[in-house]
Design a protein around this motif. Structure first.
Motif, PDB file in Angstrom:
ATOM      1  N   ALA A 108       0.825  -1.204   0.000  1.00  0.00           N
ATOM      2  CA  ALA A 108       0.000   0.000   0.000  1.00  0.00           C
ATOM      3  C   ALA A 108       0.860   1.255   0.000  1.00  0.00           C
ATOM      4  CB  ALA A 108      -0.936  -0.013   1.206  1.00  0.00           C
ATOM      5  N   TRP A 109       1.902   1.236   0.812  1.00  0.00           N
ATOM      6  CA  TRP A 109       2.810   2.385   0.908  1.00  0.00           C
ATOM      7  C   TRP A 109       3.598   2.583  -0.384  1.00  0.00           C
ATOM      8  CZ3 TRP A 109       8.337   2.252   1.429  1.00  0.00           C
ATOM      9  CH2 TRP A 109       8.910   3.490   1.723  1.00  0.00           C
ATOM     10  N   LEU A 110       4.077   1.474  -0.964  1.00  0.00           N
ATOM     11  CA  LEU A 110       4.846   1.563  -2.206  1.00  0.00           C
ATOM     12  C   LEU A 110       4.007   2.079  -3.371  1.00  0.00           C
ATOM     13  CD1 LEU A 110       6.918  -1.756  -2.043  1.00  0.00           C
ATOM     14  CD2 LEU A 110       7.812   0.579  -1.874  1.00  0.00           C
ATOM     15  N   SER A 113      -0.204   5.673  -2.825  1.00  0.00           N
ATOM     16  CA  SER A 113      -1.585   6.122  -2.684  1.00  0.00           C
ATOM     17  C   SER A 113      -1.658   7.248  -1.659  1.00  0.00           C
ATOM     18  CB  SER A 113      -2.463   4.958  -2.233  1.00  0.00           C
ATOM     19  OG  SER A 113      -3.782   5.388  -2.012  1.00  0.00           O
ATOM     20  N   ARG A 114      -2.519   8.216  -1.925  1.00  0.00           N
ATOM     21  CA  ARG A 114      -2.611   9.367  -1.024  1.00  0.00           C
ATOM     22  C   ARG A 114      -3.166   8.976   0.342  1.00  0.00           C
ATOM     23  NH1 ARG A 114      -3.949  12.108  -5.916  1.00  0.00           N
ATOM     24  NH2 ARG A 114      -6.181  11.850  -5.590  1.00  0.00           N
ATOM     25  N   GLU A 115      -4.091   8.014   0.351  1.00  0.00           N
ATOM     26  CA  GLU A 115      -4.647   7.517   1.605  1.00  0.00           C
ATOM     27  C   GLU A 115      -4.465   6.001   1.648  1.00  0.00           C
ATOM     28  OE1 GLU A 115      -8.566   9.003   2.768  1.00  0.00           O
ATOM     29  OE2 GLU A 115      -8.430  10.419   1.099  1.00  0.00           O
ATOM     30  N   ARG A 116      -4.209   5.506   2.846  1.00  0.00           N
ATOM     31  CA  ARG A 116      -4.005   4.055   3.019  1.00  0.00           C
ATOM     32  C   ARG A 116      -4.834   3.612   4.224  1.00  0.00           C
ATOM     33  NH1 ARG A 116       0.677   6.525   2.046  1.00  0.00           N
ATOM     34  NH2 ARG A 116       1.328   6.515   4.232  1.00  0.00           N
ATOM     35  N   LEU A 117      -5.818   2.757   3.937  1.00  0.00           N
ATOM     36  CA  LEU A 117      -6.812   2.361   4.929  1.00  0.00           C
ATOM     37  C   LEU A 117      -6.584   0.912   5.335  1.00  0.00           C
ATOM     38  CD1 LEU A 117      -9.523   3.135   6.382  1.00  0.00           C
ATOM     39  CD2 LEU A 117     -10.707   2.284   4.343  1.00  0.00           C
ATOM     40  N   GLY A 118      -6.572   0.667   6.650  1.00  0.00           N
ATOM     41  CA  GLY A 118      -6.405  -0.697   7.144  1.00  0.00           C
ATOM     42  C   GLY A 118      -7.052  -0.851   8.503  1.00  0.00           C
ATOM     43  N   PHE A 132       1.946   1.942   8.422  1.00  0.00           N
ATOM     44  CA  PHE A 132       1.905   2.368   7.021  1.00  0.00           C
ATOM     45  C   PHE A 132       0.542   2.936   6.610  1.00  0.00           C
ATOM     46  CE2 PHE A 132       5.333  -0.751   7.179  1.00  0.00           C
ATOM     47  CZ  PHE A 132       6.347  -0.072   6.507  1.00  0.00           C
ATOM     48  N   TYR A 133      -0.442   2.889   7.494  1.00  0.00           N
ATOM     49  CA  TYR A 133      -1.771   3.376   7.156  1.00  0.00           C
ATOM     50  C   TYR A 133      -1.932   4.841   7.547  1.00  0.00           C
ATOM     51  CZ  TYR A 133      -2.687  -1.691   7.276  1.00  0.00           C
ATOM     52  OH  TYR A 133      -2.628  -3.054   7.080  1.00  0.00           O
ATOM     53  N   THR A 134      -2.743   5.541   6.777  1.00  0.00           N
ATOM     54  CA  THR A 134      -3.121   6.903   7.165  1.00  0.00           C
ATOM     55  C   THR A 134      -4.414   6.901   7.973  1.00  0.00           C
ATOM     56  OG1 THR A 134      -4.307   7.225   5.076  1.00  0.00           O
ATOM     57  CG2 THR A 134      -1.991   7.909   5.142  1.00  0.00           C
ATOM     58  N   GLU A 135      -5.163   5.815   7.881  1.00  0.00           N
ATOM     59  CA  GLU A 135      -6.399   5.696   8.663  1.00  0.00           C
ATOM     60  C   GLU A 135      -6.598   4.238   9.040  1.00  0.00           C
ATOM     61  OE1 GLU A 135     -11.085   7.134   8.605  1.00  0.00           O
ATOM     62  OE2 GLU A 135      -9.815   7.418   6.837  1.00  0.00           O
ATOM     63  N   ARG A 136      -7.066   4.025  10.287  1.00  0.00           N
ATOM     64  CA  ARG A 136      -7.246   2.682  10.809  1.00  0.00           C
ATOM     65  C   ARG A 136      -8.677   2.510  11.295  1.00  0.00           C
ATOM     66  NH1 ARG A 136      -2.967   5.310  12.002  1.00  0.00           N
ATOM     67  NH2 ARG A 136      -0.886   4.505  11.494  1.00  0.00           N
TER      68      ARG A 136
END
Length: 346
Positions: A108-110, A113-118, A132-136
């Protein structure tokens, strides 16, 4: 809430059952945002499960298992670089990591992406992935993994009125299965899948032998055993020991298996990909569970029957001396089959 024209990267690399369990969430995302592009990163060996999926714009195949086996080779380094290059060809707005592993979060980080959800920490298999997530998302109160996956896309505004499993099918595979069944004279049949990802999830072969012997005089149709090519020896051994003419091995590809199990009267097996495919197409199930929790990833139809034994000994994947799943008797499985078949005929 995302714009309908955005581009999503879905990450669910493996395994077969886990990909099946992510399908309803991706379908909900696609139906809510019909103009958006959805790309799915998946292991090459499981990519056929996404063939023809109407909600997936493009399938991005990765071979992380193969890379791990050859980490130091120049060929692997080149393959990884190519895969990262493909990920970065697209400007993803949101990457959604359904897997919750360090490697899937890194993907996801590679992707940049502007946002990374997990998932939030307590719902991650590898808690370090969360950095590595921007939102959890914490899927509080969600027991089944399908519901947990839906919690991720619900954060983006997606909703599912029903669970959809858009699985692949082809006329060629449908015809192959019809031809095989006609050749076997199998107008009605039960599918038994005795294998599994690890030994402690599997019922002992000798119990399948006894079950088939006792099932034959009660069930008028054929008993078809399925499994991976690596499990053929196990399956043939069960059939030979059972000594019945109506128990047969029917090898299939994944797509042929979907066509087969959709036609089955009942499916019997453990916590494996074939069971989850059978559940997805609505086939009646009797499931034998052990170290894994059926509340999380078991059959979701109230009509299906699960026999679950956690056992007093260590028979998890990490057991030093793994054994077959204990504590589930042949009599209890036979009774469950009788009960589930009766429900089918109601």
């Amino acid at each position: 809430m995302p714009d309908s024209t955005q581009r999503f990267l879905v990450i669910r690399l493996s395994s077969m059952g886990d990909i099946v369990h992510a399908l309803p969430a991706v379908a909900a995302l696609g139906e809510t945002f019909p103009e958006a592009e959805i790309h799915w990163a998946v292991e090459t060996r499981h990519a056929s499960l996404l063939d023809g999926n109407p909600f997936v714009h493009q399938v991005l195949t990765l071979d992380t298992l193969g890379w791990r086996r050859r980490l130091t080779s120049l060929q692997t380094l080149k393959a990884v670089a190519r895969a990262v290059g493909v990920l970065r060809e697209f400007e993803f707005d949101i990457a959604i990591d359904f897997q919750g592993l360090y490697k899937s979060a890194v993907i996801a980080w590679l992707s940049r992406s502007r946002e990374r959800l997990g998932f939030a920490k307590n719902w991650l298999r590898e808690p370090a992935a969360g950095i590595f997530y921007t939102e959890r998302v914490a899927p509080q109160g969600r027991a089944h993994v399908i519901e947990r996956n839906l919690a991720l896309v619900e954060r983006l505004g997606a909703r599912a009125e029903r669970w959809q499993f858009p699985l692949p099918h082809t006329d060629r595979d449908e015809s192959y299965v019809e031809g095989q069944l006609a050749g076997l004279g199998a107008r009605q049949f039960i599918v038994i899948n005795p294998g599994g990802g690890w030994k402690s999830k599997c019922w002992a072969p000798e119990r399948y032998v006894e079950l088939i012997r006792r099932l034959e005089p009660e069930f008028p149709g054929e008993i078809l055993l399925t499994g991976s090519p690596e499990e053929e020896g196990l399956i043939q051994g069960i059939i030979q020991s059972a000594g019945t003419r109506r128990a047969k091995y029917l090898p299939t590809t994944i797509i042929q298996f979907i066509a087969l199990v959709r036609r089955a009267k009942l499916f019997l097996g453990g916590d494996t990909g074939p069971l989850h495919l059978a559940a997805a197409v609505g086939t009646a199930l009797v499931a034998i569970y052990g170290p894994t929790d059926p509340a999380r990833n078991g059959p979701f139809s109230k009509a299906d029957i699960t026999l679950w034994n956690r056992g007093p000994v260590d028979y998890t994947r990490r057991a030093s001396l793994p054994t077959y799943l204990p504590g589930v008797s042949v009599e209890s499985v036979l009774a469950a089959i009788r009960e589930r078949l009766a429900r089918v005929d109601e």
